[in-house]
Design a protein around this motif. Sequence first.
Motif, PDB file in Angstrom:
ATOM      1  N   ASP A 175      -7.241 -82.082-100.971  1.00  0.00           N
ATOM      2  CA  ASP A 175      -8.121 -81.632 -98.934  1.00  0.00           C
ATOM      3  C   ASP A 175      -9.837 -81.017 -99.278  1.00  0.00           C
ATOM      4  N   TYR A 176     -10.205 -80.357-100.338  1.00  0.00           N
ATOM      5  CA  TYR A 176     -11.286 -79.937 -99.944  1.00  0.00           C
ATOM      6  C   TYR A 176     -12.186 -80.540-100.477  1.00  0.00           C
ATOM      7  N   ALA A 177     -11.541 -81.580-101.849  1.00  0.00           N
ATOM      8  CA  ALA A 177     -12.496 -83.034-102.639  1.00  0.00           C
ATOM      9  C   ALA A 177     -12.918 -84.154-101.243  1.00  0.00           C
ATOM     10  N   GLN A 178     -11.883 -83.883 -99.962  1.00  0.00           N
ATOM     11  CA  GLN A 178     -12.001 -83.998 -99.572  1.00  0.00           C
ATOM     12  C   GLN A 178     -13.362 -84.002 -98.539  1.00  0.00           C
ATOM     13  N   LEU A 179     -13.100 -82.720 -98.072  1.00  0.00           N
ATOM     14  CA  LEU A 179     -14.594 -82.010 -97.648  1.00  0.00           C
ATOM     15  C   LEU A 179     -15.998 -82.994 -98.208  1.00  0.00           C
ATOM     16  N   LEU A 180     -15.783 -82.042 -99.895  1.00  0.00           N
ATOM     17  CA  LEU A 180     -17.356 -81.904-100.205  1.00  0.00           C
ATOM     18  C   LEU A 180     -17.772 -84.092 -99.874  1.00  0.00           C
ATOM     19  N   GLU A 181     -16.723 -85.110-100.187  1.00  0.00           N
ATOM     20  CA  GLU A 181     -16.801 -86.427 -99.405  1.00  0.00           C
ATOM     21  C   GLU A 181     -17.880 -86.544 -98.479  1.00  0.00           C
ATOM     22  N   LYS A 182     -17.001 -85.991 -97.090  1.00  0.00           N
ATOM     23  CA  LYS A 182     -16.860 -86.568 -96.227  1.00  0.00           C
ATOM     24  C   LYS A 182     -18.479 -85.505 -95.210  1.00  0.00           C
ATOM     25  N   TYR A 183     -18.761 -84.497 -95.473  1.00  0.00           N
ATOM     26  CA  TYR A 183     -20.054 -83.474 -94.798  1.00  0.00           C
ATOM     27  C   TYR A 183     -21.410 -83.451 -95.822  1.00  0.00           C
ATOM     28  N   ASP A 184     -22.068 -83.706 -95.365  1.00  0.00           N
ATOM     29  CA  ASP A 184     -23.603 -83.143 -96.297  1.00  0.00           C
ATOM     30  C   ASP A 184     -24.257 -82.686 -96.085  1.00  0.00           C
ATOM     31  N   ILE A 212     -21.659 -74.690-105.899  1.00  0.00           N
ATOM     32  CA  ILE A 212     -21.062 -75.665-105.834  1.00  0.00           C
ATOM     33  C   ILE A 212     -21.326 -76.855-105.255  1.00  0.00           C
ATOM     34  N   LEU A 213     -21.552 -76.558-103.659  1.00  0.00           N
ATOM     35  CA  LEU A 213     -22.514 -77.112-102.867  1.00  0.00           C
ATOM     36  C   LEU A 213     -23.342 -77.669-103.286  1.00  0.00           C
ATOM     37  N   ARG A 214     -24.438 -76.447-103.609  1.00  0.00           N
ATOM     38  CA  ARG A 214     -25.466 -77.277-104.089  1.00  0.00           C
ATOM     39  C   ARG A 214     -26.131 -77.970-105.444  1.00  0.00           C
ATOM     40  N   LYS A 215     -25.170 -77.604-105.993  1.00  0.00           N
ATOM     41  CA  LYS A 215     -24.937 -78.519-107.005  1.00  0.00           C
ATOM     42  C   LYS A 215     -24.922 -80.206-106.515  1.00  0.00           C
ATOM     43  N   HIS A 216     -23.774 -80.104-105.520  1.00  0.00           N
ATOM     44  CA  HIS A 216     -23.257 -81.575-105.556  1.00  0.00           C
ATOM     45  C   HIS A 216     -24.554 -81.968-104.183  1.00  0.00           C
ATOM     46  N   LYS A 217     -25.541 -81.048-104.228  1.00  0.00           N
ATOM     47  CA  LYS A 217     -26.603 -81.447-103.101  1.00  0.00           C
ATOM     48  C   LYS A 217     -26.569 -81.672-101.511  1.00  0.00           C
ATOM     49  N   LYS A 218     -25.858 -81.043-101.252  1.00  0.00           N
ATOM     50  CA  LYS A 218     -25.488 -80.556-100.470  1.00  0.00           C
ATOM     51  C   LYS A 218     -26.470 -79.726 -98.969  1.00  0.00           C
ATOM     52  N   ASP A 257     -27.062 -85.563 -89.424  1.00  0.00           N
ATOM     53  CA  ASP A 257     -26.163 -85.964 -88.356  1.00  0.00           C
ATOM     54  C   ASP A 257     -25.158 -84.928 -88.399  1.00  0.00           C
ATOM     55  N   PRO A 258     -24.960 -85.191 -87.897  1.00  0.00           N
ATOM     56  CA  PRO A 258     -23.921 -84.111 -86.569  1.00  0.00           C
ATOM     57  C   PRO A 258     -22.273 -84.496 -87.713  1.00  0.00           C
ATOM     58  N   LYS A 259     -21.916 -86.230 -87.302  1.00  0.00           N
ATOM     59  CA  LYS A 259     -21.356 -86.547 -88.122  1.00  0.00           C
ATOM     60  C   LYS A 259     -20.899 -86.003 -89.250  1.00  0.00           C
ATOM     61  N   ARG A 260     -21.892 -85.954 -90.369  1.00  0.00           N
ATOM     62  CA  ARG A 260     -21.268 -85.268 -91.213  1.00  0.00           C
ATOM     63  C   ARG A 260     -22.007 -83.987 -90.842  1.00  0.00           C
ATOM     64  N   THR A 261     -21.978 -83.336 -90.991  1.00  0.00           N
ATOM     65  CA  THR A 261     -22.069 -81.735 -90.795  1.00  0.00           C
ATOM     66  C   THR A 261     -20.750 -81.177 -89.887  1.00  0.00           C
ATOM     67  N   LEU A 262     -20.823 -80.133 -91.248  1.00  0.00           N
ATOM     68  CA  LEU A 262     -19.535 -79.009 -90.882  1.00  0.00           C
ATOM     69  C   LEU A 262     -19.521 -78.044 -90.716  1.00  0.00           C
ATOM     70  N   MET A 263     -18.989 -76.993 -89.224  1.00  0.00           N
ATOM     71  CA  MET A 263     -19.573 -75.449 -89.248  1.00  0.00           C
ATOM     72  C   MET A 263     -18.280 -74.785 -90.183  1.00  0.00           C
ATOM     73  N   VAL A 264     -18.851 -73.912 -90.903  1.00  0.00           N
ATOM     74  CA  VAL A 264     -17.714 -73.135 -91.352  1.00  0.00           C
ATOM     75  C   VAL A 264     -17.720 -71.418 -90.619  1.00  0.00           C
ATOM     76  N   GLY A 265     -16.592 -71.251 -89.891  1.00  0.00           N
ATOM     77  CA  GLY A 265     -16.995 -69.575 -89.156  1.00  0.00           C
ATOM     78  C   GLY A 265     -15.652 -69.190 -89.275  1.00  0.00           C
ATOM     79  N   ASP A 266     -15.595 -67.335 -89.095  1.00  0.00           N
ATOM     80  CA  ASP A 266     -14.327 -67.279 -88.518  1.00  0.00           C
ATOM     81  C   ASP A 266     -14.089 -66.818 -87.240  1.00  0.00           C
TER      82      ASP A 266
END
Length: 307
Positions: free
Chosen positions: A14-23, A49-55, A243-252
């Motif tokens: 599930d988490y791997a799919q997020l990593l692939e889907k969002y830049d 981890i995100l920085r390592k994957h160039k996010k 690109d908004p389509k490849r952007t993820l907002m993480v919040g509480d």
Amino acid sequence: MSSEAFTRLTAPSDYAQLLEKYDTWLFDCDGVLWTGDRLIDGAKEVLGILRKHKKSVIFVTNNATKSRKNYKKKFDSLGIEAYVDEVFGSAYASAVYLSSVMKLPKDKKVYVIGQKGLEEELDEEGIAHIGGTDPADQVIGPFSLHDFEPDRSVGAVLCGLDTGINYRKLSKAFWYLTQNPDCQDCPFIVTNEDSTYPSEGGLLPGAGAISAPLRFAVGRDPIAVGKPAKTMLDCIKAKHDFDPKRTLMVGDRLNTDILFGQAGGLSTLLVLTGITRDGDITGPNASSIVPDYVTSSLGDLRVLGNP
């Protein structure tokens, strides 16, 4: 896929799919990366981890008590890699709104209810201001208009979180908003409308609770700059290409972070380490604001670092 209206992330895939889907990954801070001065377990590792994957990593916070430079110091103290141009706070966005959107004339000042960080961002934008941390406004006790010498050059009132709020500050702001003959319909601006904010010991009243008495007394709604208002996203877009389509907002928070992401056409990930609890998104009393994804904590994404 969960049977619920959102996808509840559980498996490493599930988490791997997020990593692939969002830049581009946008993060709220309080309740997501830390609570008070306590780092959320695993948050630092996940950002690495995100920085390592160039996010692209961007921090979007409604906290208006700190300037971006002071926020950078907090990241440093917690051992989190971050840069000033990656931080977008409601204090900074409010200053930009006054200078670039409202285009406050240079001969006008802002009356501030707020703390040092808000003043620092106004200074950076070249906006003159009074109130705020001025010792004269810290006095607790009765307030009389007979002893008040107003500054007729005030052209707006800006209210953020102020842990030293008192009747004097509210009274001065009320006068500028309603009785200043040199500023008819004086703009009433708030950094954000959060009702609460998470501290290490639990919830405390937020900036929205500070501005509520003024809102009631004045009888009109203020202009809100922070999440979920689009003003904050416009501020980010002016500095970062994404690109908004490849952007993820993480919040509480559903009514700020998640609504903010949805309004901007972003995908959203809710974590349950801050304001929102599982009962707020499931069952008969579930909120009408539904995130795309839910996970218990940002630290859950540490599985992405496993070989």
